[in-house]
Design an enzyme around this catalytic site. Structure first.
Site, mmCIF file in Angstrom:
data_model
loop_
_atom_site.group_PDB
_atom_site.id
_atom_site.type_symbol
_atom_site.label_atom_id
_atom_site.label_comp_id
_atom_site.label_asym_id
_atom_site.label_seq_id
_atom_site.Cartn_x
_atom_site.Cartn_y
_atom_site.Cartn_z
ATOM 1 N N PRO A 114 0.777 -1.377 -0.110
ATOM 2 C CA PRO A 114 0.037 -0.054 -0.046
ATOM 3 C C PRO A 114 0.883 1.288 -0.023
ATOM 4 O O PRO A 114 1.840 1.390 0.823
ATOM 5 C CB PRO A 114 -0.538 0.000 1.464
ATOM 6 N N GLU A 115 0.599 2.328 -1.016
ATOM 7 C CA GLU A 115 1.251 3.567 -0.982
ATOM 8 C C GLU A 115 0.375 4.564 -0.310
ATOM 9 O O GLU A 115 -0.467 4.218 -0.014
ATOM 10 C CB GLU A 115 1.580 3.874 -2.454
#
Ligand SMILES: [Zn+2]
Length: 259
Positions: A2-3
């Site tokens: 996840p960014e």
């Protein structure tokens, strides 16, 4: 992994549920997460994002610092549904349960005070000013893509969005960061201002396992121009998208229009 847009999505969704709720019980399923004692009975004030991390602030208590790393995800569960496999942590409230699910077990949870990120560009959602980018990148020889992903300089950008921002800016990901002109950094600034907020509005990019707090896929994969599109046609110039490995990571770009 996840960014920024994915973690921002969780942050906004958590803030729609948790503030004002009292923690009833914390059950650490995976001992590797360590002891999380003393949280019961505390009320949640709110959730903020720091780079790719989340800070859950408690009334009269510590801040819970959560980092999802490679494969961590959060799921809000109501009622008595069965626990999904790889559930590592369960935080129970009157209204439901917050689960940390993590097949590869790299996610971390610790208690502390609200951290201040000592990163020059701590929140790219507020903009990546071209002049600041040029100052920080000056003389640096690392590829501009690696520069955008380097959490010492800019917080929150990872592989997907670095590839997409550089396509938007028409910059070759392999260019040394210090070689970009101010005009080129302005293109990076504009591309980031388009790519990141759109990805947040789409609740992230689901190309493999990303799901939001309620288990739904994001929709930003419909907007990807280069990421994971090797051999496909560039929608901007008609060129072929190529993949190479840079800093150990798959890197997609269009050699015809990214220079
Ligand atoms: Zn192209």
């Amino acid at each position: 992994m996840p960014e920024l847009p994915e973690v921002e999505t969780l942050c906004r969704q958590l803030n729609g549920i948790l503030p004002g709720q009292e923690i009833r019980n914390v059950q650490v399923v995976d001992a590797r997460l360590g002891l999380l004692a003393g949280l019961d009975g505390h009320r949640i004030i709110g959730v903020t994002r720091r780079g790719k991390g989340l800070c859950v602030k408690l009334e009269n208590g510590p801040t819970v610092l959560l980092h999802l790393r490679m494969t961590g995800r959060l799921l809000w569960q109501k009622g008595a549904s069965p626990l999904p496999s790889h559930t590592r942590l369960i935080i129970s409230f009157a209204a439901g349960k917050l689960l940390l699910i993590d097949p590869r077990r790299f996610a971390t949870v610790r208690l502390g005070s609200d951290p201040v990120l000592s990163v020059p560009l701590a929140n790219p959602l507020e903009g990546l000013p071209a002049r600041r980018l040029r100052e920080i990148a000056a003389e640096r020889r690392l590829p501009v893509k690696s520069f955008l992903m380097d959490q010492r300089f800019i917080a929150g950008i990872g592989n997907i969005y670095a590839c997409e921002i550089l396509h938007g800016a028409k910059i070759d990901p392999g260019r040394p960061a210090g070689s970009l002109t101010i005009a080129e950094w302005r293109r990076v600034e504009r591309a980031a201002a388009a790519v990141l907020p759109r990805a947040v509005a789409c609740r992230g990019t689901t190309v493999s396992d990303w799901r939001d707090l309620f288990g739904a896929s994001g929709t930003n994969q419909e907007h990807l121009e280069v990421y994971a599109r090797e051999g496909e046609v560039c929608r901007r110039c008609g060129g072929r998208i190529e993949r190479r490995v840079m800093g150990g990571r798959g890197t997609w770009s269009c050699p015809s229009c990214q220079k």
